[in-house]
Structures are given as structure tokens and as C-alpha cells.
Design an enzyme around this catalytic site. Sequence first.
Site, short mmCIF file in Angstrom:
data_model
loop_
_atom_site.label_atom_id
_atom_site.label_comp_id
_atom_site.label_asym_id
_atom_site.label_seq_id
_atom_site.Cartn_x
_atom_site.Cartn_y
_atom_site.Cartn_z
N LYS A 158 1.04 -1.05 -0.46
CA LYS A 158 -0.04 0.15 0.06
C LYS A 158 1.08 1.66 -0.29
O LYS A 158 2.16 1.29 0.80
CB LYS A 158 -1.04 0.06 1.17
CG LYS A 158 -1.62 1.26 1.46
CD LYS A 158 -2.43 1.23 2.68
CE LYS A 158 -2.80 0.39 3.20
NZ LYS A 158 -4.05 0.16 4.49
N CYS A 170 -0.24 15.03 -6.22
CA CYS A 170 -0.81 14.19 -7.68
C CYS A 170 -1.96 13.22 -6.85
O CYS A 170 -2.16 12.45 -6.37
CB CYS A 170 0.56 13.28 -8.30
SG CYS A 170 -0.01 12.51 -9.92
N CYS A 197 -3.04 11.62 -10.18
CA CYS A 197 -3.13 10.89 -11.34
C CYS A 197 -1.75 9.53 -11.29
O CYS A 197 -1.95 9.07 -11.80
CB CYS A 197 -3.09 11.04 -12.97
SG CYS A 197 -0.94 12.02 -13.10
N CYS A 238 2.64 16.91 -7.73
CA CYS A 238 2.48 16.69 -9.21
C CYS A 238 3.67 17.31 -9.57
O CYS A 238 3.62 18.76 -9.42
CB CYS A 238 0.92 17.62 -9.02
SG CYS A 238 0.20 18.02 -10.89
N HIS A 249 -0.02 14.87 -15.37
CA HIS A 249 -1.15 14.44 -15.67
C HIS A 249 -2.07 15.06 -16.95
O HIS A 249 -2.93 14.41 -17.33
CB HIS A 249 -2.79 15.62 -14.28
CG HIS A 249 -2.80 16.91 -13.93
ND1 HIS A 249 -1.42 17.07 -13.49
CD2 HIS A 249 -2.99 17.36 -14.78
CE1 HIS A 249 -1.33 18.58 -13.58
NE2 HIS A 249 -2.86 18.88 -14.13
S1 FES Z 1 -2.80 15.12 -11.19
FE1 FES Z 1 -0.38 13.60 -11.25
S2 FES Z 1 0.65 14.44 -11.77
FE2 FES Z 1 -0.62 16.16 -11.79
#
Ligand code: FES
Length: 110
Positions: free
Chosen positions: A57, A74, A76, A85, A89
Site C-alpha cells: 500500500k 498528484c 493521476c 504533481c 496529468h
Molecule cells: S495530478 Fe498527477 S501529475 Fe498532476
Amino acid sequence: MAAVHSSGFRLTKEHFLVAVPVAVISAAAGFLVSRYLSSRSCKKHSVNAYFNKDSPKVVHSFDMEDIGTKAVYCRCWRSKKFPYCDGAHTKHNEETGDNVGPLIIKRKDA
Ligand code: FES
């Protein structure tokens, strides 16, 4: 006793004794194959493609006092600076048609 089809083909009791088990086994095999393929395809759609895959996890914890005035996290799972981030994304959204973006935490007065 035999049922006679309009084409002249006769279905005997022996035909049914063979056909019914074959149909049941075929249906069960089809069901099991579809479940197997379905479970395999779910694993391909993992959100986390490559970050700490050996860990059961992935968890990050931050103290509010250490965040400062603004932090961008982030969501994504494509950032090279994960959990922060880095703008990855945008490429992910272009390639997949997805619409994910970062979590931004900031002080009200910032
Ligand atoms: S939300 Fe993943 S790089 Fe921006």
C-alpha cells in the site's frame, strides 16, 4: 421414445443423455473462462502503474505545519515527483480522455 424433427432428424433419449451434459459443461467452462479473463483485465487497469509497486500500500502523511502556504499533490499517479504533481496529468488526460488533476491545499490567506 423419440422426438421427430420436421427435417426427419430423430432425437432419441441417448441423444439427450449426451447433449445435456455437454451443454452444461460448455456453459460452465464459458462462465469460468469469462471470469478468468475479466479478473485479468481488471489488473491491467491499476491506477498505480509504477510507483512503489513492491509495497502492499502506498501511503503518504504530512503535518499541516510542514505544508507551508501551498502544496500540490498528484492524483493521476503519473508524476515523476509523486506524491507531488509535476503536470504529468496533462499528458495522461490527452492520451486517455481522462480528466484528473491535482489536489491543491493552500492557506486561505495565500
Ligand atoms: S495530478 Fe498527477 S501529475 Fe498532476
